[in-house]
Design an enzyme around this catalytic site. Structure first.
Site, PDB file in Angstrom:
ATOM      1  N   LYS A  44     -52.466  14.349   6.530  1.00 24.60           N
ATOM      2  CA  LYS A  44     -52.492  14.752   7.939  1.00 24.60           C
ATOM      3  C   LYS A  44     -51.537  15.927   8.106  1.00 24.60           C
ATOM      4  CE  LYS A  44     -52.249  12.980  12.659  1.00 24.60           C
ATOM      5  NZ  LYS A  44     -51.585  14.183  13.213  1.00 24.60           N
ATOM      6  N   PHE A 115     -61.270  20.006   7.973  1.00 24.65           N
ATOM      7  CA  PHE A 115     -61.588  18.615   7.654  1.00 24.65           C
ATOM      8  C   PHE A 115     -62.932  18.169   8.219  1.00 24.65           C
ATOM      9  CE2 PHE A 115     -58.191  18.583  11.007  1.00 24.65           C
ATOM     10  CZ  PHE A 115     -59.018  18.397  12.112  1.00 24.65           C
ATOM     11  N   ARG A 185     -63.319   8.862  20.093  1.00 19.20           N
ATOM     12  CA  ARG A 185     -62.342   8.097  19.323  1.00 19.20           C
ATOM     13  C   ARG A 185     -63.026   6.873  18.705  1.00 19.20           C
ATOM     14  NH1 ARG A 185     -57.015   9.024  19.811  1.00 19.20           N
ATOM     15  NH2 ARG A 185     -57.280   9.982  21.867  1.00 19.20           N
ATOM     16  N   LYS A 191     -55.389   7.417  11.733  1.00 19.70           N
ATOM     17  CA  LYS A 191     -54.199   8.108  11.226  1.00 19.70           C
ATOM     18  C   LYS A 191     -53.205   7.073  10.725  1.00 19.70           C
ATOM     19  CE  LYS A 191     -52.223   8.612  15.891  1.00 19.70           C
ATOM     20  NZ  LYS A 191     -51.679   9.579  16.873  1.00 19.70           N
TER      21      LYS A 191
END
Length: 293
Positions: A44, A115, A185, A191
């Site tokens: 990340k 990504f 979402r 994450k």
């Protein structure tokens, strides 16, 4: 290899859409109870998220990023989603370069780490392959596809997270690569970090004491509604106010973020009342006073 299924065209972006907030995917918090067999992970990156709509670079809130012409000219005519990134622990410098409305020569330090290739056919790897094929034909030193690593187990994720943190990184993103492109979402995109983070809006300040007399002691902040509902569900709206003093530099105490500014803070779990425990100021959000994500 047959590449006939790859799409290299963009249906186009009308002038009325160019300044709208991009419809993007958003990450949920890591869930150790999920079966992650067959998932992938990547670092990340702590940069500025940027959406290329085929014509313009936009922040996640739809604000135009004024990249230099040579940078824009190197991008394809299809959409991209990634991070404008300089290096680990260089967020402030990255922000200063990327969000300047007059692009400087320092843009040569910035890379665009991709990504996702939105609105393409197939799973994650096929979507990313669209960009890989483009780069084979149009090499761009600043444009890169973030490498995805197959996950073996949750312990594999934890080991990789420790390695990234030790190297100065922020955390991981884990995803189910078999799914078609979707926005919003979802639990299939998470994450993984040692500390959690959230965002709030500055509503006021407390007075400093001791060596901070005459300066700000803490920021009084209201947790963003979208964050409260998702991360702090036990909190009622009228109780979603916190004070953040830890993490502020001496300069920030003298020149604090303005009222209405969106700031990011880190915390370690929740109190018995559902508030974030040990909130620590991290930074002013890139868009500062932009609307909620």
């Amino acid at each position: 290899m047959l590449l006939g299924f790859l799409l290299f065209s963009n249906p186009g972006v009308s002038s009325s859409q160019q300044h709208n907030q991009p419809d993007m995917f958003l990450l949920t918090e890591y869930n150790k109870n999920h079966n992650v067999e067959g998932w992938v992970m990547s670092e990340k990156l702590d940069g500025i998220r940027a959406y290329w709509n085929g014509q313009q670079l936009l922040t996640r809130n739809g604000n135009v990023i004024y990249a230099p012409a040579w940078f824009i000219n190197g991008l394809p005519n299809f959409e991209l989603d990634g991070e404008l990134w300089l290096a680990r622990n260089k967020y402030a410098e990255t922000q200063a370069i990327v969000l300047d409305q007059k692009p400087s020569k320092d843009w040569h330090k910035i890379t665009y780490q991709i990504f996702e290739v939105p609105n393409q056919l197939g799973d994650l790897f096929r979507r990313l392959q669209v960009l890989e094929v483009y780069l084979q034909q149009n090499p761009q030193p600043f444009l890169n596809v973030i490498q995805q690593h197959a996950i073996k187990s949750h312990s594999h994720v934890n080991a990789r997270l420790k390695s990234i943190i030790k190297e100065g990184g922020e955390g991981l993103v884990i995803r189910n690569p078999s799914l078609v492109y979707e926005t919003g979402r979802h639990k299939s995109m998470q994450k993984v970090k040692l500390k959690q983070d959230s965002e709030c809006k500055v509503r006021g300040y407390t007075k400093g004491k001791g060596k901070y007399i005459g300066a700000v002691g803490a920021l009084t902040c209201e947790i963003l509604e979208s964050q409260r509902l998702r991360l702090f569900p036990a909190l009622k709206k009228q109780n979603a106010v916190i004070k953040i003093g830890s993490g502020l530099s001496d300069l920030q105490r003298k020149q604090p973020p303005k009222i209405g500014t969106i700031v990011t803070f880190q915390y370690m779990g929740l109190t018995k009342n559902g508030l974030p425990r040990f909130p620590v100021f991290l930074r002013v959000r890139a868009d500062k006073v932009a609307h909620e994500p």
